[in-house]
Design an enzyme around this catalytic site. Structure first.
Site, PDB file in Angstrom:
ATOM      1  N   GLU A  62       0.820  -1.214   0.000  1.00  0.00           N
ATOM      2  CA  GLU A  62       0.000   0.000   0.000  1.00  0.00           C
ATOM      3  C   GLU A  62       0.854   1.265   0.000  1.00  0.00           C
ATOM      4  O   GLU A  62       1.944   1.293   0.584  1.00  0.00           O
ATOM      5  CB  GLU A  62      -0.866   0.023   1.264  1.00  0.00           C
ATOM      6  CG  GLU A  62      -1.802  -1.144   1.346  1.00  0.00           C
ATOM      7  CD  GLU A  62      -2.409  -1.348   2.732  1.00  0.00           C
ATOM      8  OE1 GLU A  62      -3.558  -1.816   2.786  1.00  0.00           O
ATOM      9  OE2 GLU A  62      -1.758  -1.054   3.738  1.00  0.00           O
ATOM     10  N   ASP A 233      -7.673  -4.897   8.633  1.00  0.00           N
ATOM     11  CA  ASP A 233      -7.290  -3.672   7.929  1.00  0.00           C
ATOM     12  C   ASP A 233      -7.167  -3.873   6.427  1.00  0.00           C
ATOM     13  O   ASP A 233      -6.431  -3.168   5.754  1.00  0.00           O
ATOM     14  CB  ASP A 233      -5.980  -3.113   8.518  1.00  0.00           C
ATOM     15  CG  ASP A 233      -4.840  -4.126   8.460  1.00  0.00           C
ATOM     16  OD1 ASP A 233      -5.063  -5.257   7.986  1.00  0.00           O
ATOM     17  OD2 ASP A 233      -3.717  -3.788   8.871  1.00  0.00           O
TER      18      ASP A 233
HETATM   19  P1  NAD Z   1       2.354 -10.467  13.675  1.00  0.00           P
HETATM   20  O1  NAD Z   1       2.242 -11.441  12.566  1.00  0.00           O
HETATM   21  O2  NAD Z   1       3.702 -10.102  14.191  1.00  0.00           O
HETATM   22  O3  NAD Z   1       1.498 -10.973  14.935  1.00  0.00           O
HETATM   23  C1  NAD Z   1       0.196 -11.452  14.826  1.00  0.00           C
HETATM   24  C2  NAD Z   1      -0.051 -12.383  16.012  1.00  0.00           C
HETATM   25  O4  NAD Z   1      -1.442 -12.781  15.973  1.00  0.00           O
HETATM   26  C3  NAD Z   1       0.765 -13.671  15.958  1.00  0.00           C
HETATM   27  O5  NAD Z   1       1.507 -13.828  17.156  1.00  0.00           O
HETATM   28  C4  NAD Z   1      -0.287 -14.773  15.804  1.00  0.00           C
HETATM   29  O6  NAD Z   1       0.072 -15.984  16.455  1.00  0.00           O
HETATM   30  C5  NAD Z   1      -1.510 -14.122  16.436  1.00  0.00           C
HETATM   31  N1  NAD Z   1      -2.786 -14.684  16.029  1.00  0.00           N
HETATM   32  C6  NAD Z   1      -3.197 -15.023  14.778  1.00  0.00           C
HETATM   33  N2  NAD Z   1      -4.460 -15.512  14.830  1.00  0.00           N
HETATM   34  C7  NAD Z   1      -4.843 -15.447  16.137  1.00  0.00           C
HETATM   35  C8  NAD Z   1      -6.044 -15.795  16.809  1.00  0.00           C
HETATM   36  N3  NAD Z   1      -7.081 -16.336  16.180  1.00  0.00           N
HETATM   37  N4  NAD Z   1      -6.121 -15.578  18.157  1.00  0.00           N
HETATM   38  C9  NAD Z   1      -5.048 -15.058  18.840  1.00  0.00           C
HETATM   39  N5  NAD Z   1      -3.879 -14.725  18.238  1.00  0.00           N
HETATM   40  C10 NAD Z   1      -3.778 -14.917  16.895  1.00  0.00           C
HETATM   41  O7  NAD Z   1       1.575  -9.155  13.182  1.00  0.00           O
HETATM   42  P2  NAD Z   1       1.688  -7.660  13.744  1.00  0.00           P
HETATM   43  O8  NAD Z   1       2.750  -6.908  13.047  1.00  0.00           O
HETATM   44  O9  NAD Z   1       1.674  -7.702  15.232  1.00  0.00           O
HETATM   45  O10 NAD Z   1       0.300  -7.074  13.220  1.00  0.00           O
HETATM   46  C11 NAD Z   1      -0.920  -7.505  13.783  1.00  0.00           C
HETATM   47  C12 NAD Z   1      -2.047  -7.041  12.919  1.00  0.00           C
HETATM   48  O11 NAD Z   1      -2.160  -5.622  12.985  1.00  0.00           O
HETATM   49  C13 NAD Z   1      -1.875  -7.389  11.433  1.00  0.00           C
HETATM   50  O12 NAD Z   1      -3.110  -7.860  10.939  1.00  0.00           O
HETATM   51  C14 NAD Z   1      -1.497  -6.071  10.799  1.00  0.00           C
HETATM   52  O13 NAD Z   1      -1.885  -6.013   9.446  1.00  0.00           O
HETATM   53  C15 NAD Z   1      -2.267  -5.101  11.657  1.00  0.00           C
HETATM   54  N6  NAD Z   1      -1.741  -3.741  11.702  1.00  0.00           N
HETATM   55  C16 NAD Z   1      -2.635  -2.734  11.717  1.00  0.00           C
HETATM   56  C17 NAD Z   1      -2.208  -1.436  11.798  1.00  0.00           C
HETATM   57  C18 NAD Z   1      -3.204  -0.329  11.872  1.00  0.00           C
HETATM   58  O14 NAD Z   1      -2.827   0.826  11.777  1.00  0.00           O
HETATM   59  N7  NAD Z   1      -4.464  -0.620  12.091  1.00  0.00           N
HETATM   60  C19 NAD Z   1      -0.828  -1.158  11.837  1.00  0.00           C
HETATM   61  C20 NAD Z   1       0.076  -2.206  11.857  1.00  0.00           C
HETATM   62  C21 NAD Z   1      -0.389  -3.505  11.789  1.00  0.00           C
END
Ligand code: NAD
Length: 352
Positions: A62, A233
């Site tokens: 993006e 997101d």
């Molecule tokens: P990451 O991959 O480092 O961590 C995600 C975690 O979620 C992992 O530890 C995984 O085991 C866990 N997980 C997956 N499914 C699960 C479930 N059903 N129940 C409990 N835990 C579960 O990712 P990240 O960098 O921490 O990002 C997390 C999310 O936030 C992503 O989807 C990312 O796209 C989003 N994000 C959003 C913003 C925003 O501004 N809104 C910014 C950054 C990241």
């Protein structure tokens, strides 16, 4: 920051880490929350557009641009939930700030760390305005890269001092708790989302999965809860059961983008939502009573990255944590770009 117009300060990952360490993580989160607050208060002055997304089977790439007419900023960011299993980050980013007057870049920076900081600061800002004032306990669902930043920002800005963590991977929960061991928070690893929600005043969902997931089901959400849903997101990537949305007062950053990417993609396009900037400026009400469920459907918006870039530029006025990059071709005679190459050729020849 003292440099010519031909060179652009560049903040590497190493320099970003050192800058944050020197400043203190909690101070960085607090200051970023203030910068985002300031920019949300002048929301109408920004040029806004939903981010430009290029979707593929496993993820999305993006571009997130905005401008206040004086500065222009953009971020390049990806989202690839499957990356983590291959030892790669789910989210990586870099970004740039430019002078609208000349169009010249004034700052280039890594933004993987900066995104984690600004996403946490945005959750903290939403929580500050929407959660019950007596909130102390945070349930954190998903203990990946974003998680510690989320917890610390809510501690620093909102006075949250108890943390209940659940991740489907217990190793992630253990990592999160270990990383926060010096935070002064009372912490517990939970064996289910249900358990994590017990006694929680605020829940932040930050899981990564490329599907309509149900990280929270309706029966997990009690009256008075504030929810920061930040992992949903992308189109086809959500975290909450639709019934929760129907019981909540929903707050978003920029409706035009959130209707495409947020939890509310599950609802009709006319479903009423409120904009966070309007709550902050007092144009609309936030939480109306202690029983209301408030939901911040956070997808991440370009203005937050702009605030983060602005914050970083200000930090560099007193920090030397940057390198200078030669990325602007700027011949003495602006029309003689070709001649500049010829002169360089001569110089290279003379050096041989
Ligand atoms: P990451 O991959 O480092 O961590 C995600 C975690 O979620 C992992 O530890 C995984 O085991 C866990 N997980 C997956 N499914 C699960 C479930 N059903 N129940 C409990 N835990 C579960 O990712 P990240 O960098 O921490 O990002 C997390 C999310 O936030 C992503 O989807 C990312 O796209 C989003 N994000 C959003 C913003 C925003 O501004 N809104 C910014 C950054 C990241």
């Amino acid at each position: 920051m003292d440099h010519g117009i031909n060179t652009v300060p560049f903040v590497s990952v190493e320099n970003m880490m050192r800058l944050v360490i020197e400043l203190g993580m909690e101070t960085a989160l607090y200051e970023l929350t203030e910068y985002i607050d300031e920019d949300f208060r002048r929301w109408p002055s920004f040029d806004k557009t939903p981010r430009v997304a290029s979707h593929s089977t496993d993820g999305v790439i993006e571009l997130m641009p905005t401008s206040d007419g004086i500065d222009y900023g953009f971020k390049y960011v990806n989202g690839h939930p499957k990356n983590m299993k291959d030892g790669l980050q789910t989210v990586t980013a870099f970004g740039l700030l430019a002078d609208v007057n000349t169009g010249y870049p004034v700052l280039l920076t890594e933004m993987t760390i900066l995104t984690a900081l600004r996403t946490a600061a945005t959750s903290a800002l939403a929580t500050k305005f929407l959660a019950r004032k007596d909130s102390r306990t945070l349930a954190l669902i998903g203990a990946g890269a974003q998680s510690e930043f989320q917890a610390l920002a809510l501690k620093t800005v909102c006075g949250i001092d108890r943390l209940r963590v659940f991740d489907i991977d217990p190793a992630a929960s253990r990592k999160c708790i270990a990383n926060l061991s010096q935070s002064g928070m009372e912490m517990k690893i939970c064996s289910s989302g249900h358990e994590a929600l017990e006694g929680a005043d605020v829940v932040t969902t930050c899981t990564a999965d490329k599907q309509y997931a149900t990280i929270l089901t309706d029966n997990m959400v009690g009256n008075g809860l504030h929810i920061n849903a930040i992992g949903g997101d992308c189109p086809g990537k959500t975290e909450l059961h639709k019934d929760i949305l129907l019981r909540s007062e929903i707050f978003v950053e920029y409706p035009e983008q959130t209707r495409i990417e947020g939890e509310i993609q599950q609802l009709d396009a006319e479903h009423p939502v409120k904009e966070l900037w309007e709550v902050i400026t007092g144009r609309t009400t936030g939480r109306e009573n202690d029983r209301q469920i408030t939901l911040f459907d956070g997808v991440g918006f370009a203005v937050e990255d702009f605030s983060a870039l602005r914050w970083l530029r200000d930090k560099l006025k007193t920090s030397s944590r940057y390198d200078l990059l030669d990325i602007i071709a700027d011949p003495d005679d602006p029309r003689d770009l070709f001649g500049m190459i010829q002169r360089e050729k001569l110089r290279m020849k003379n050096l041989d």
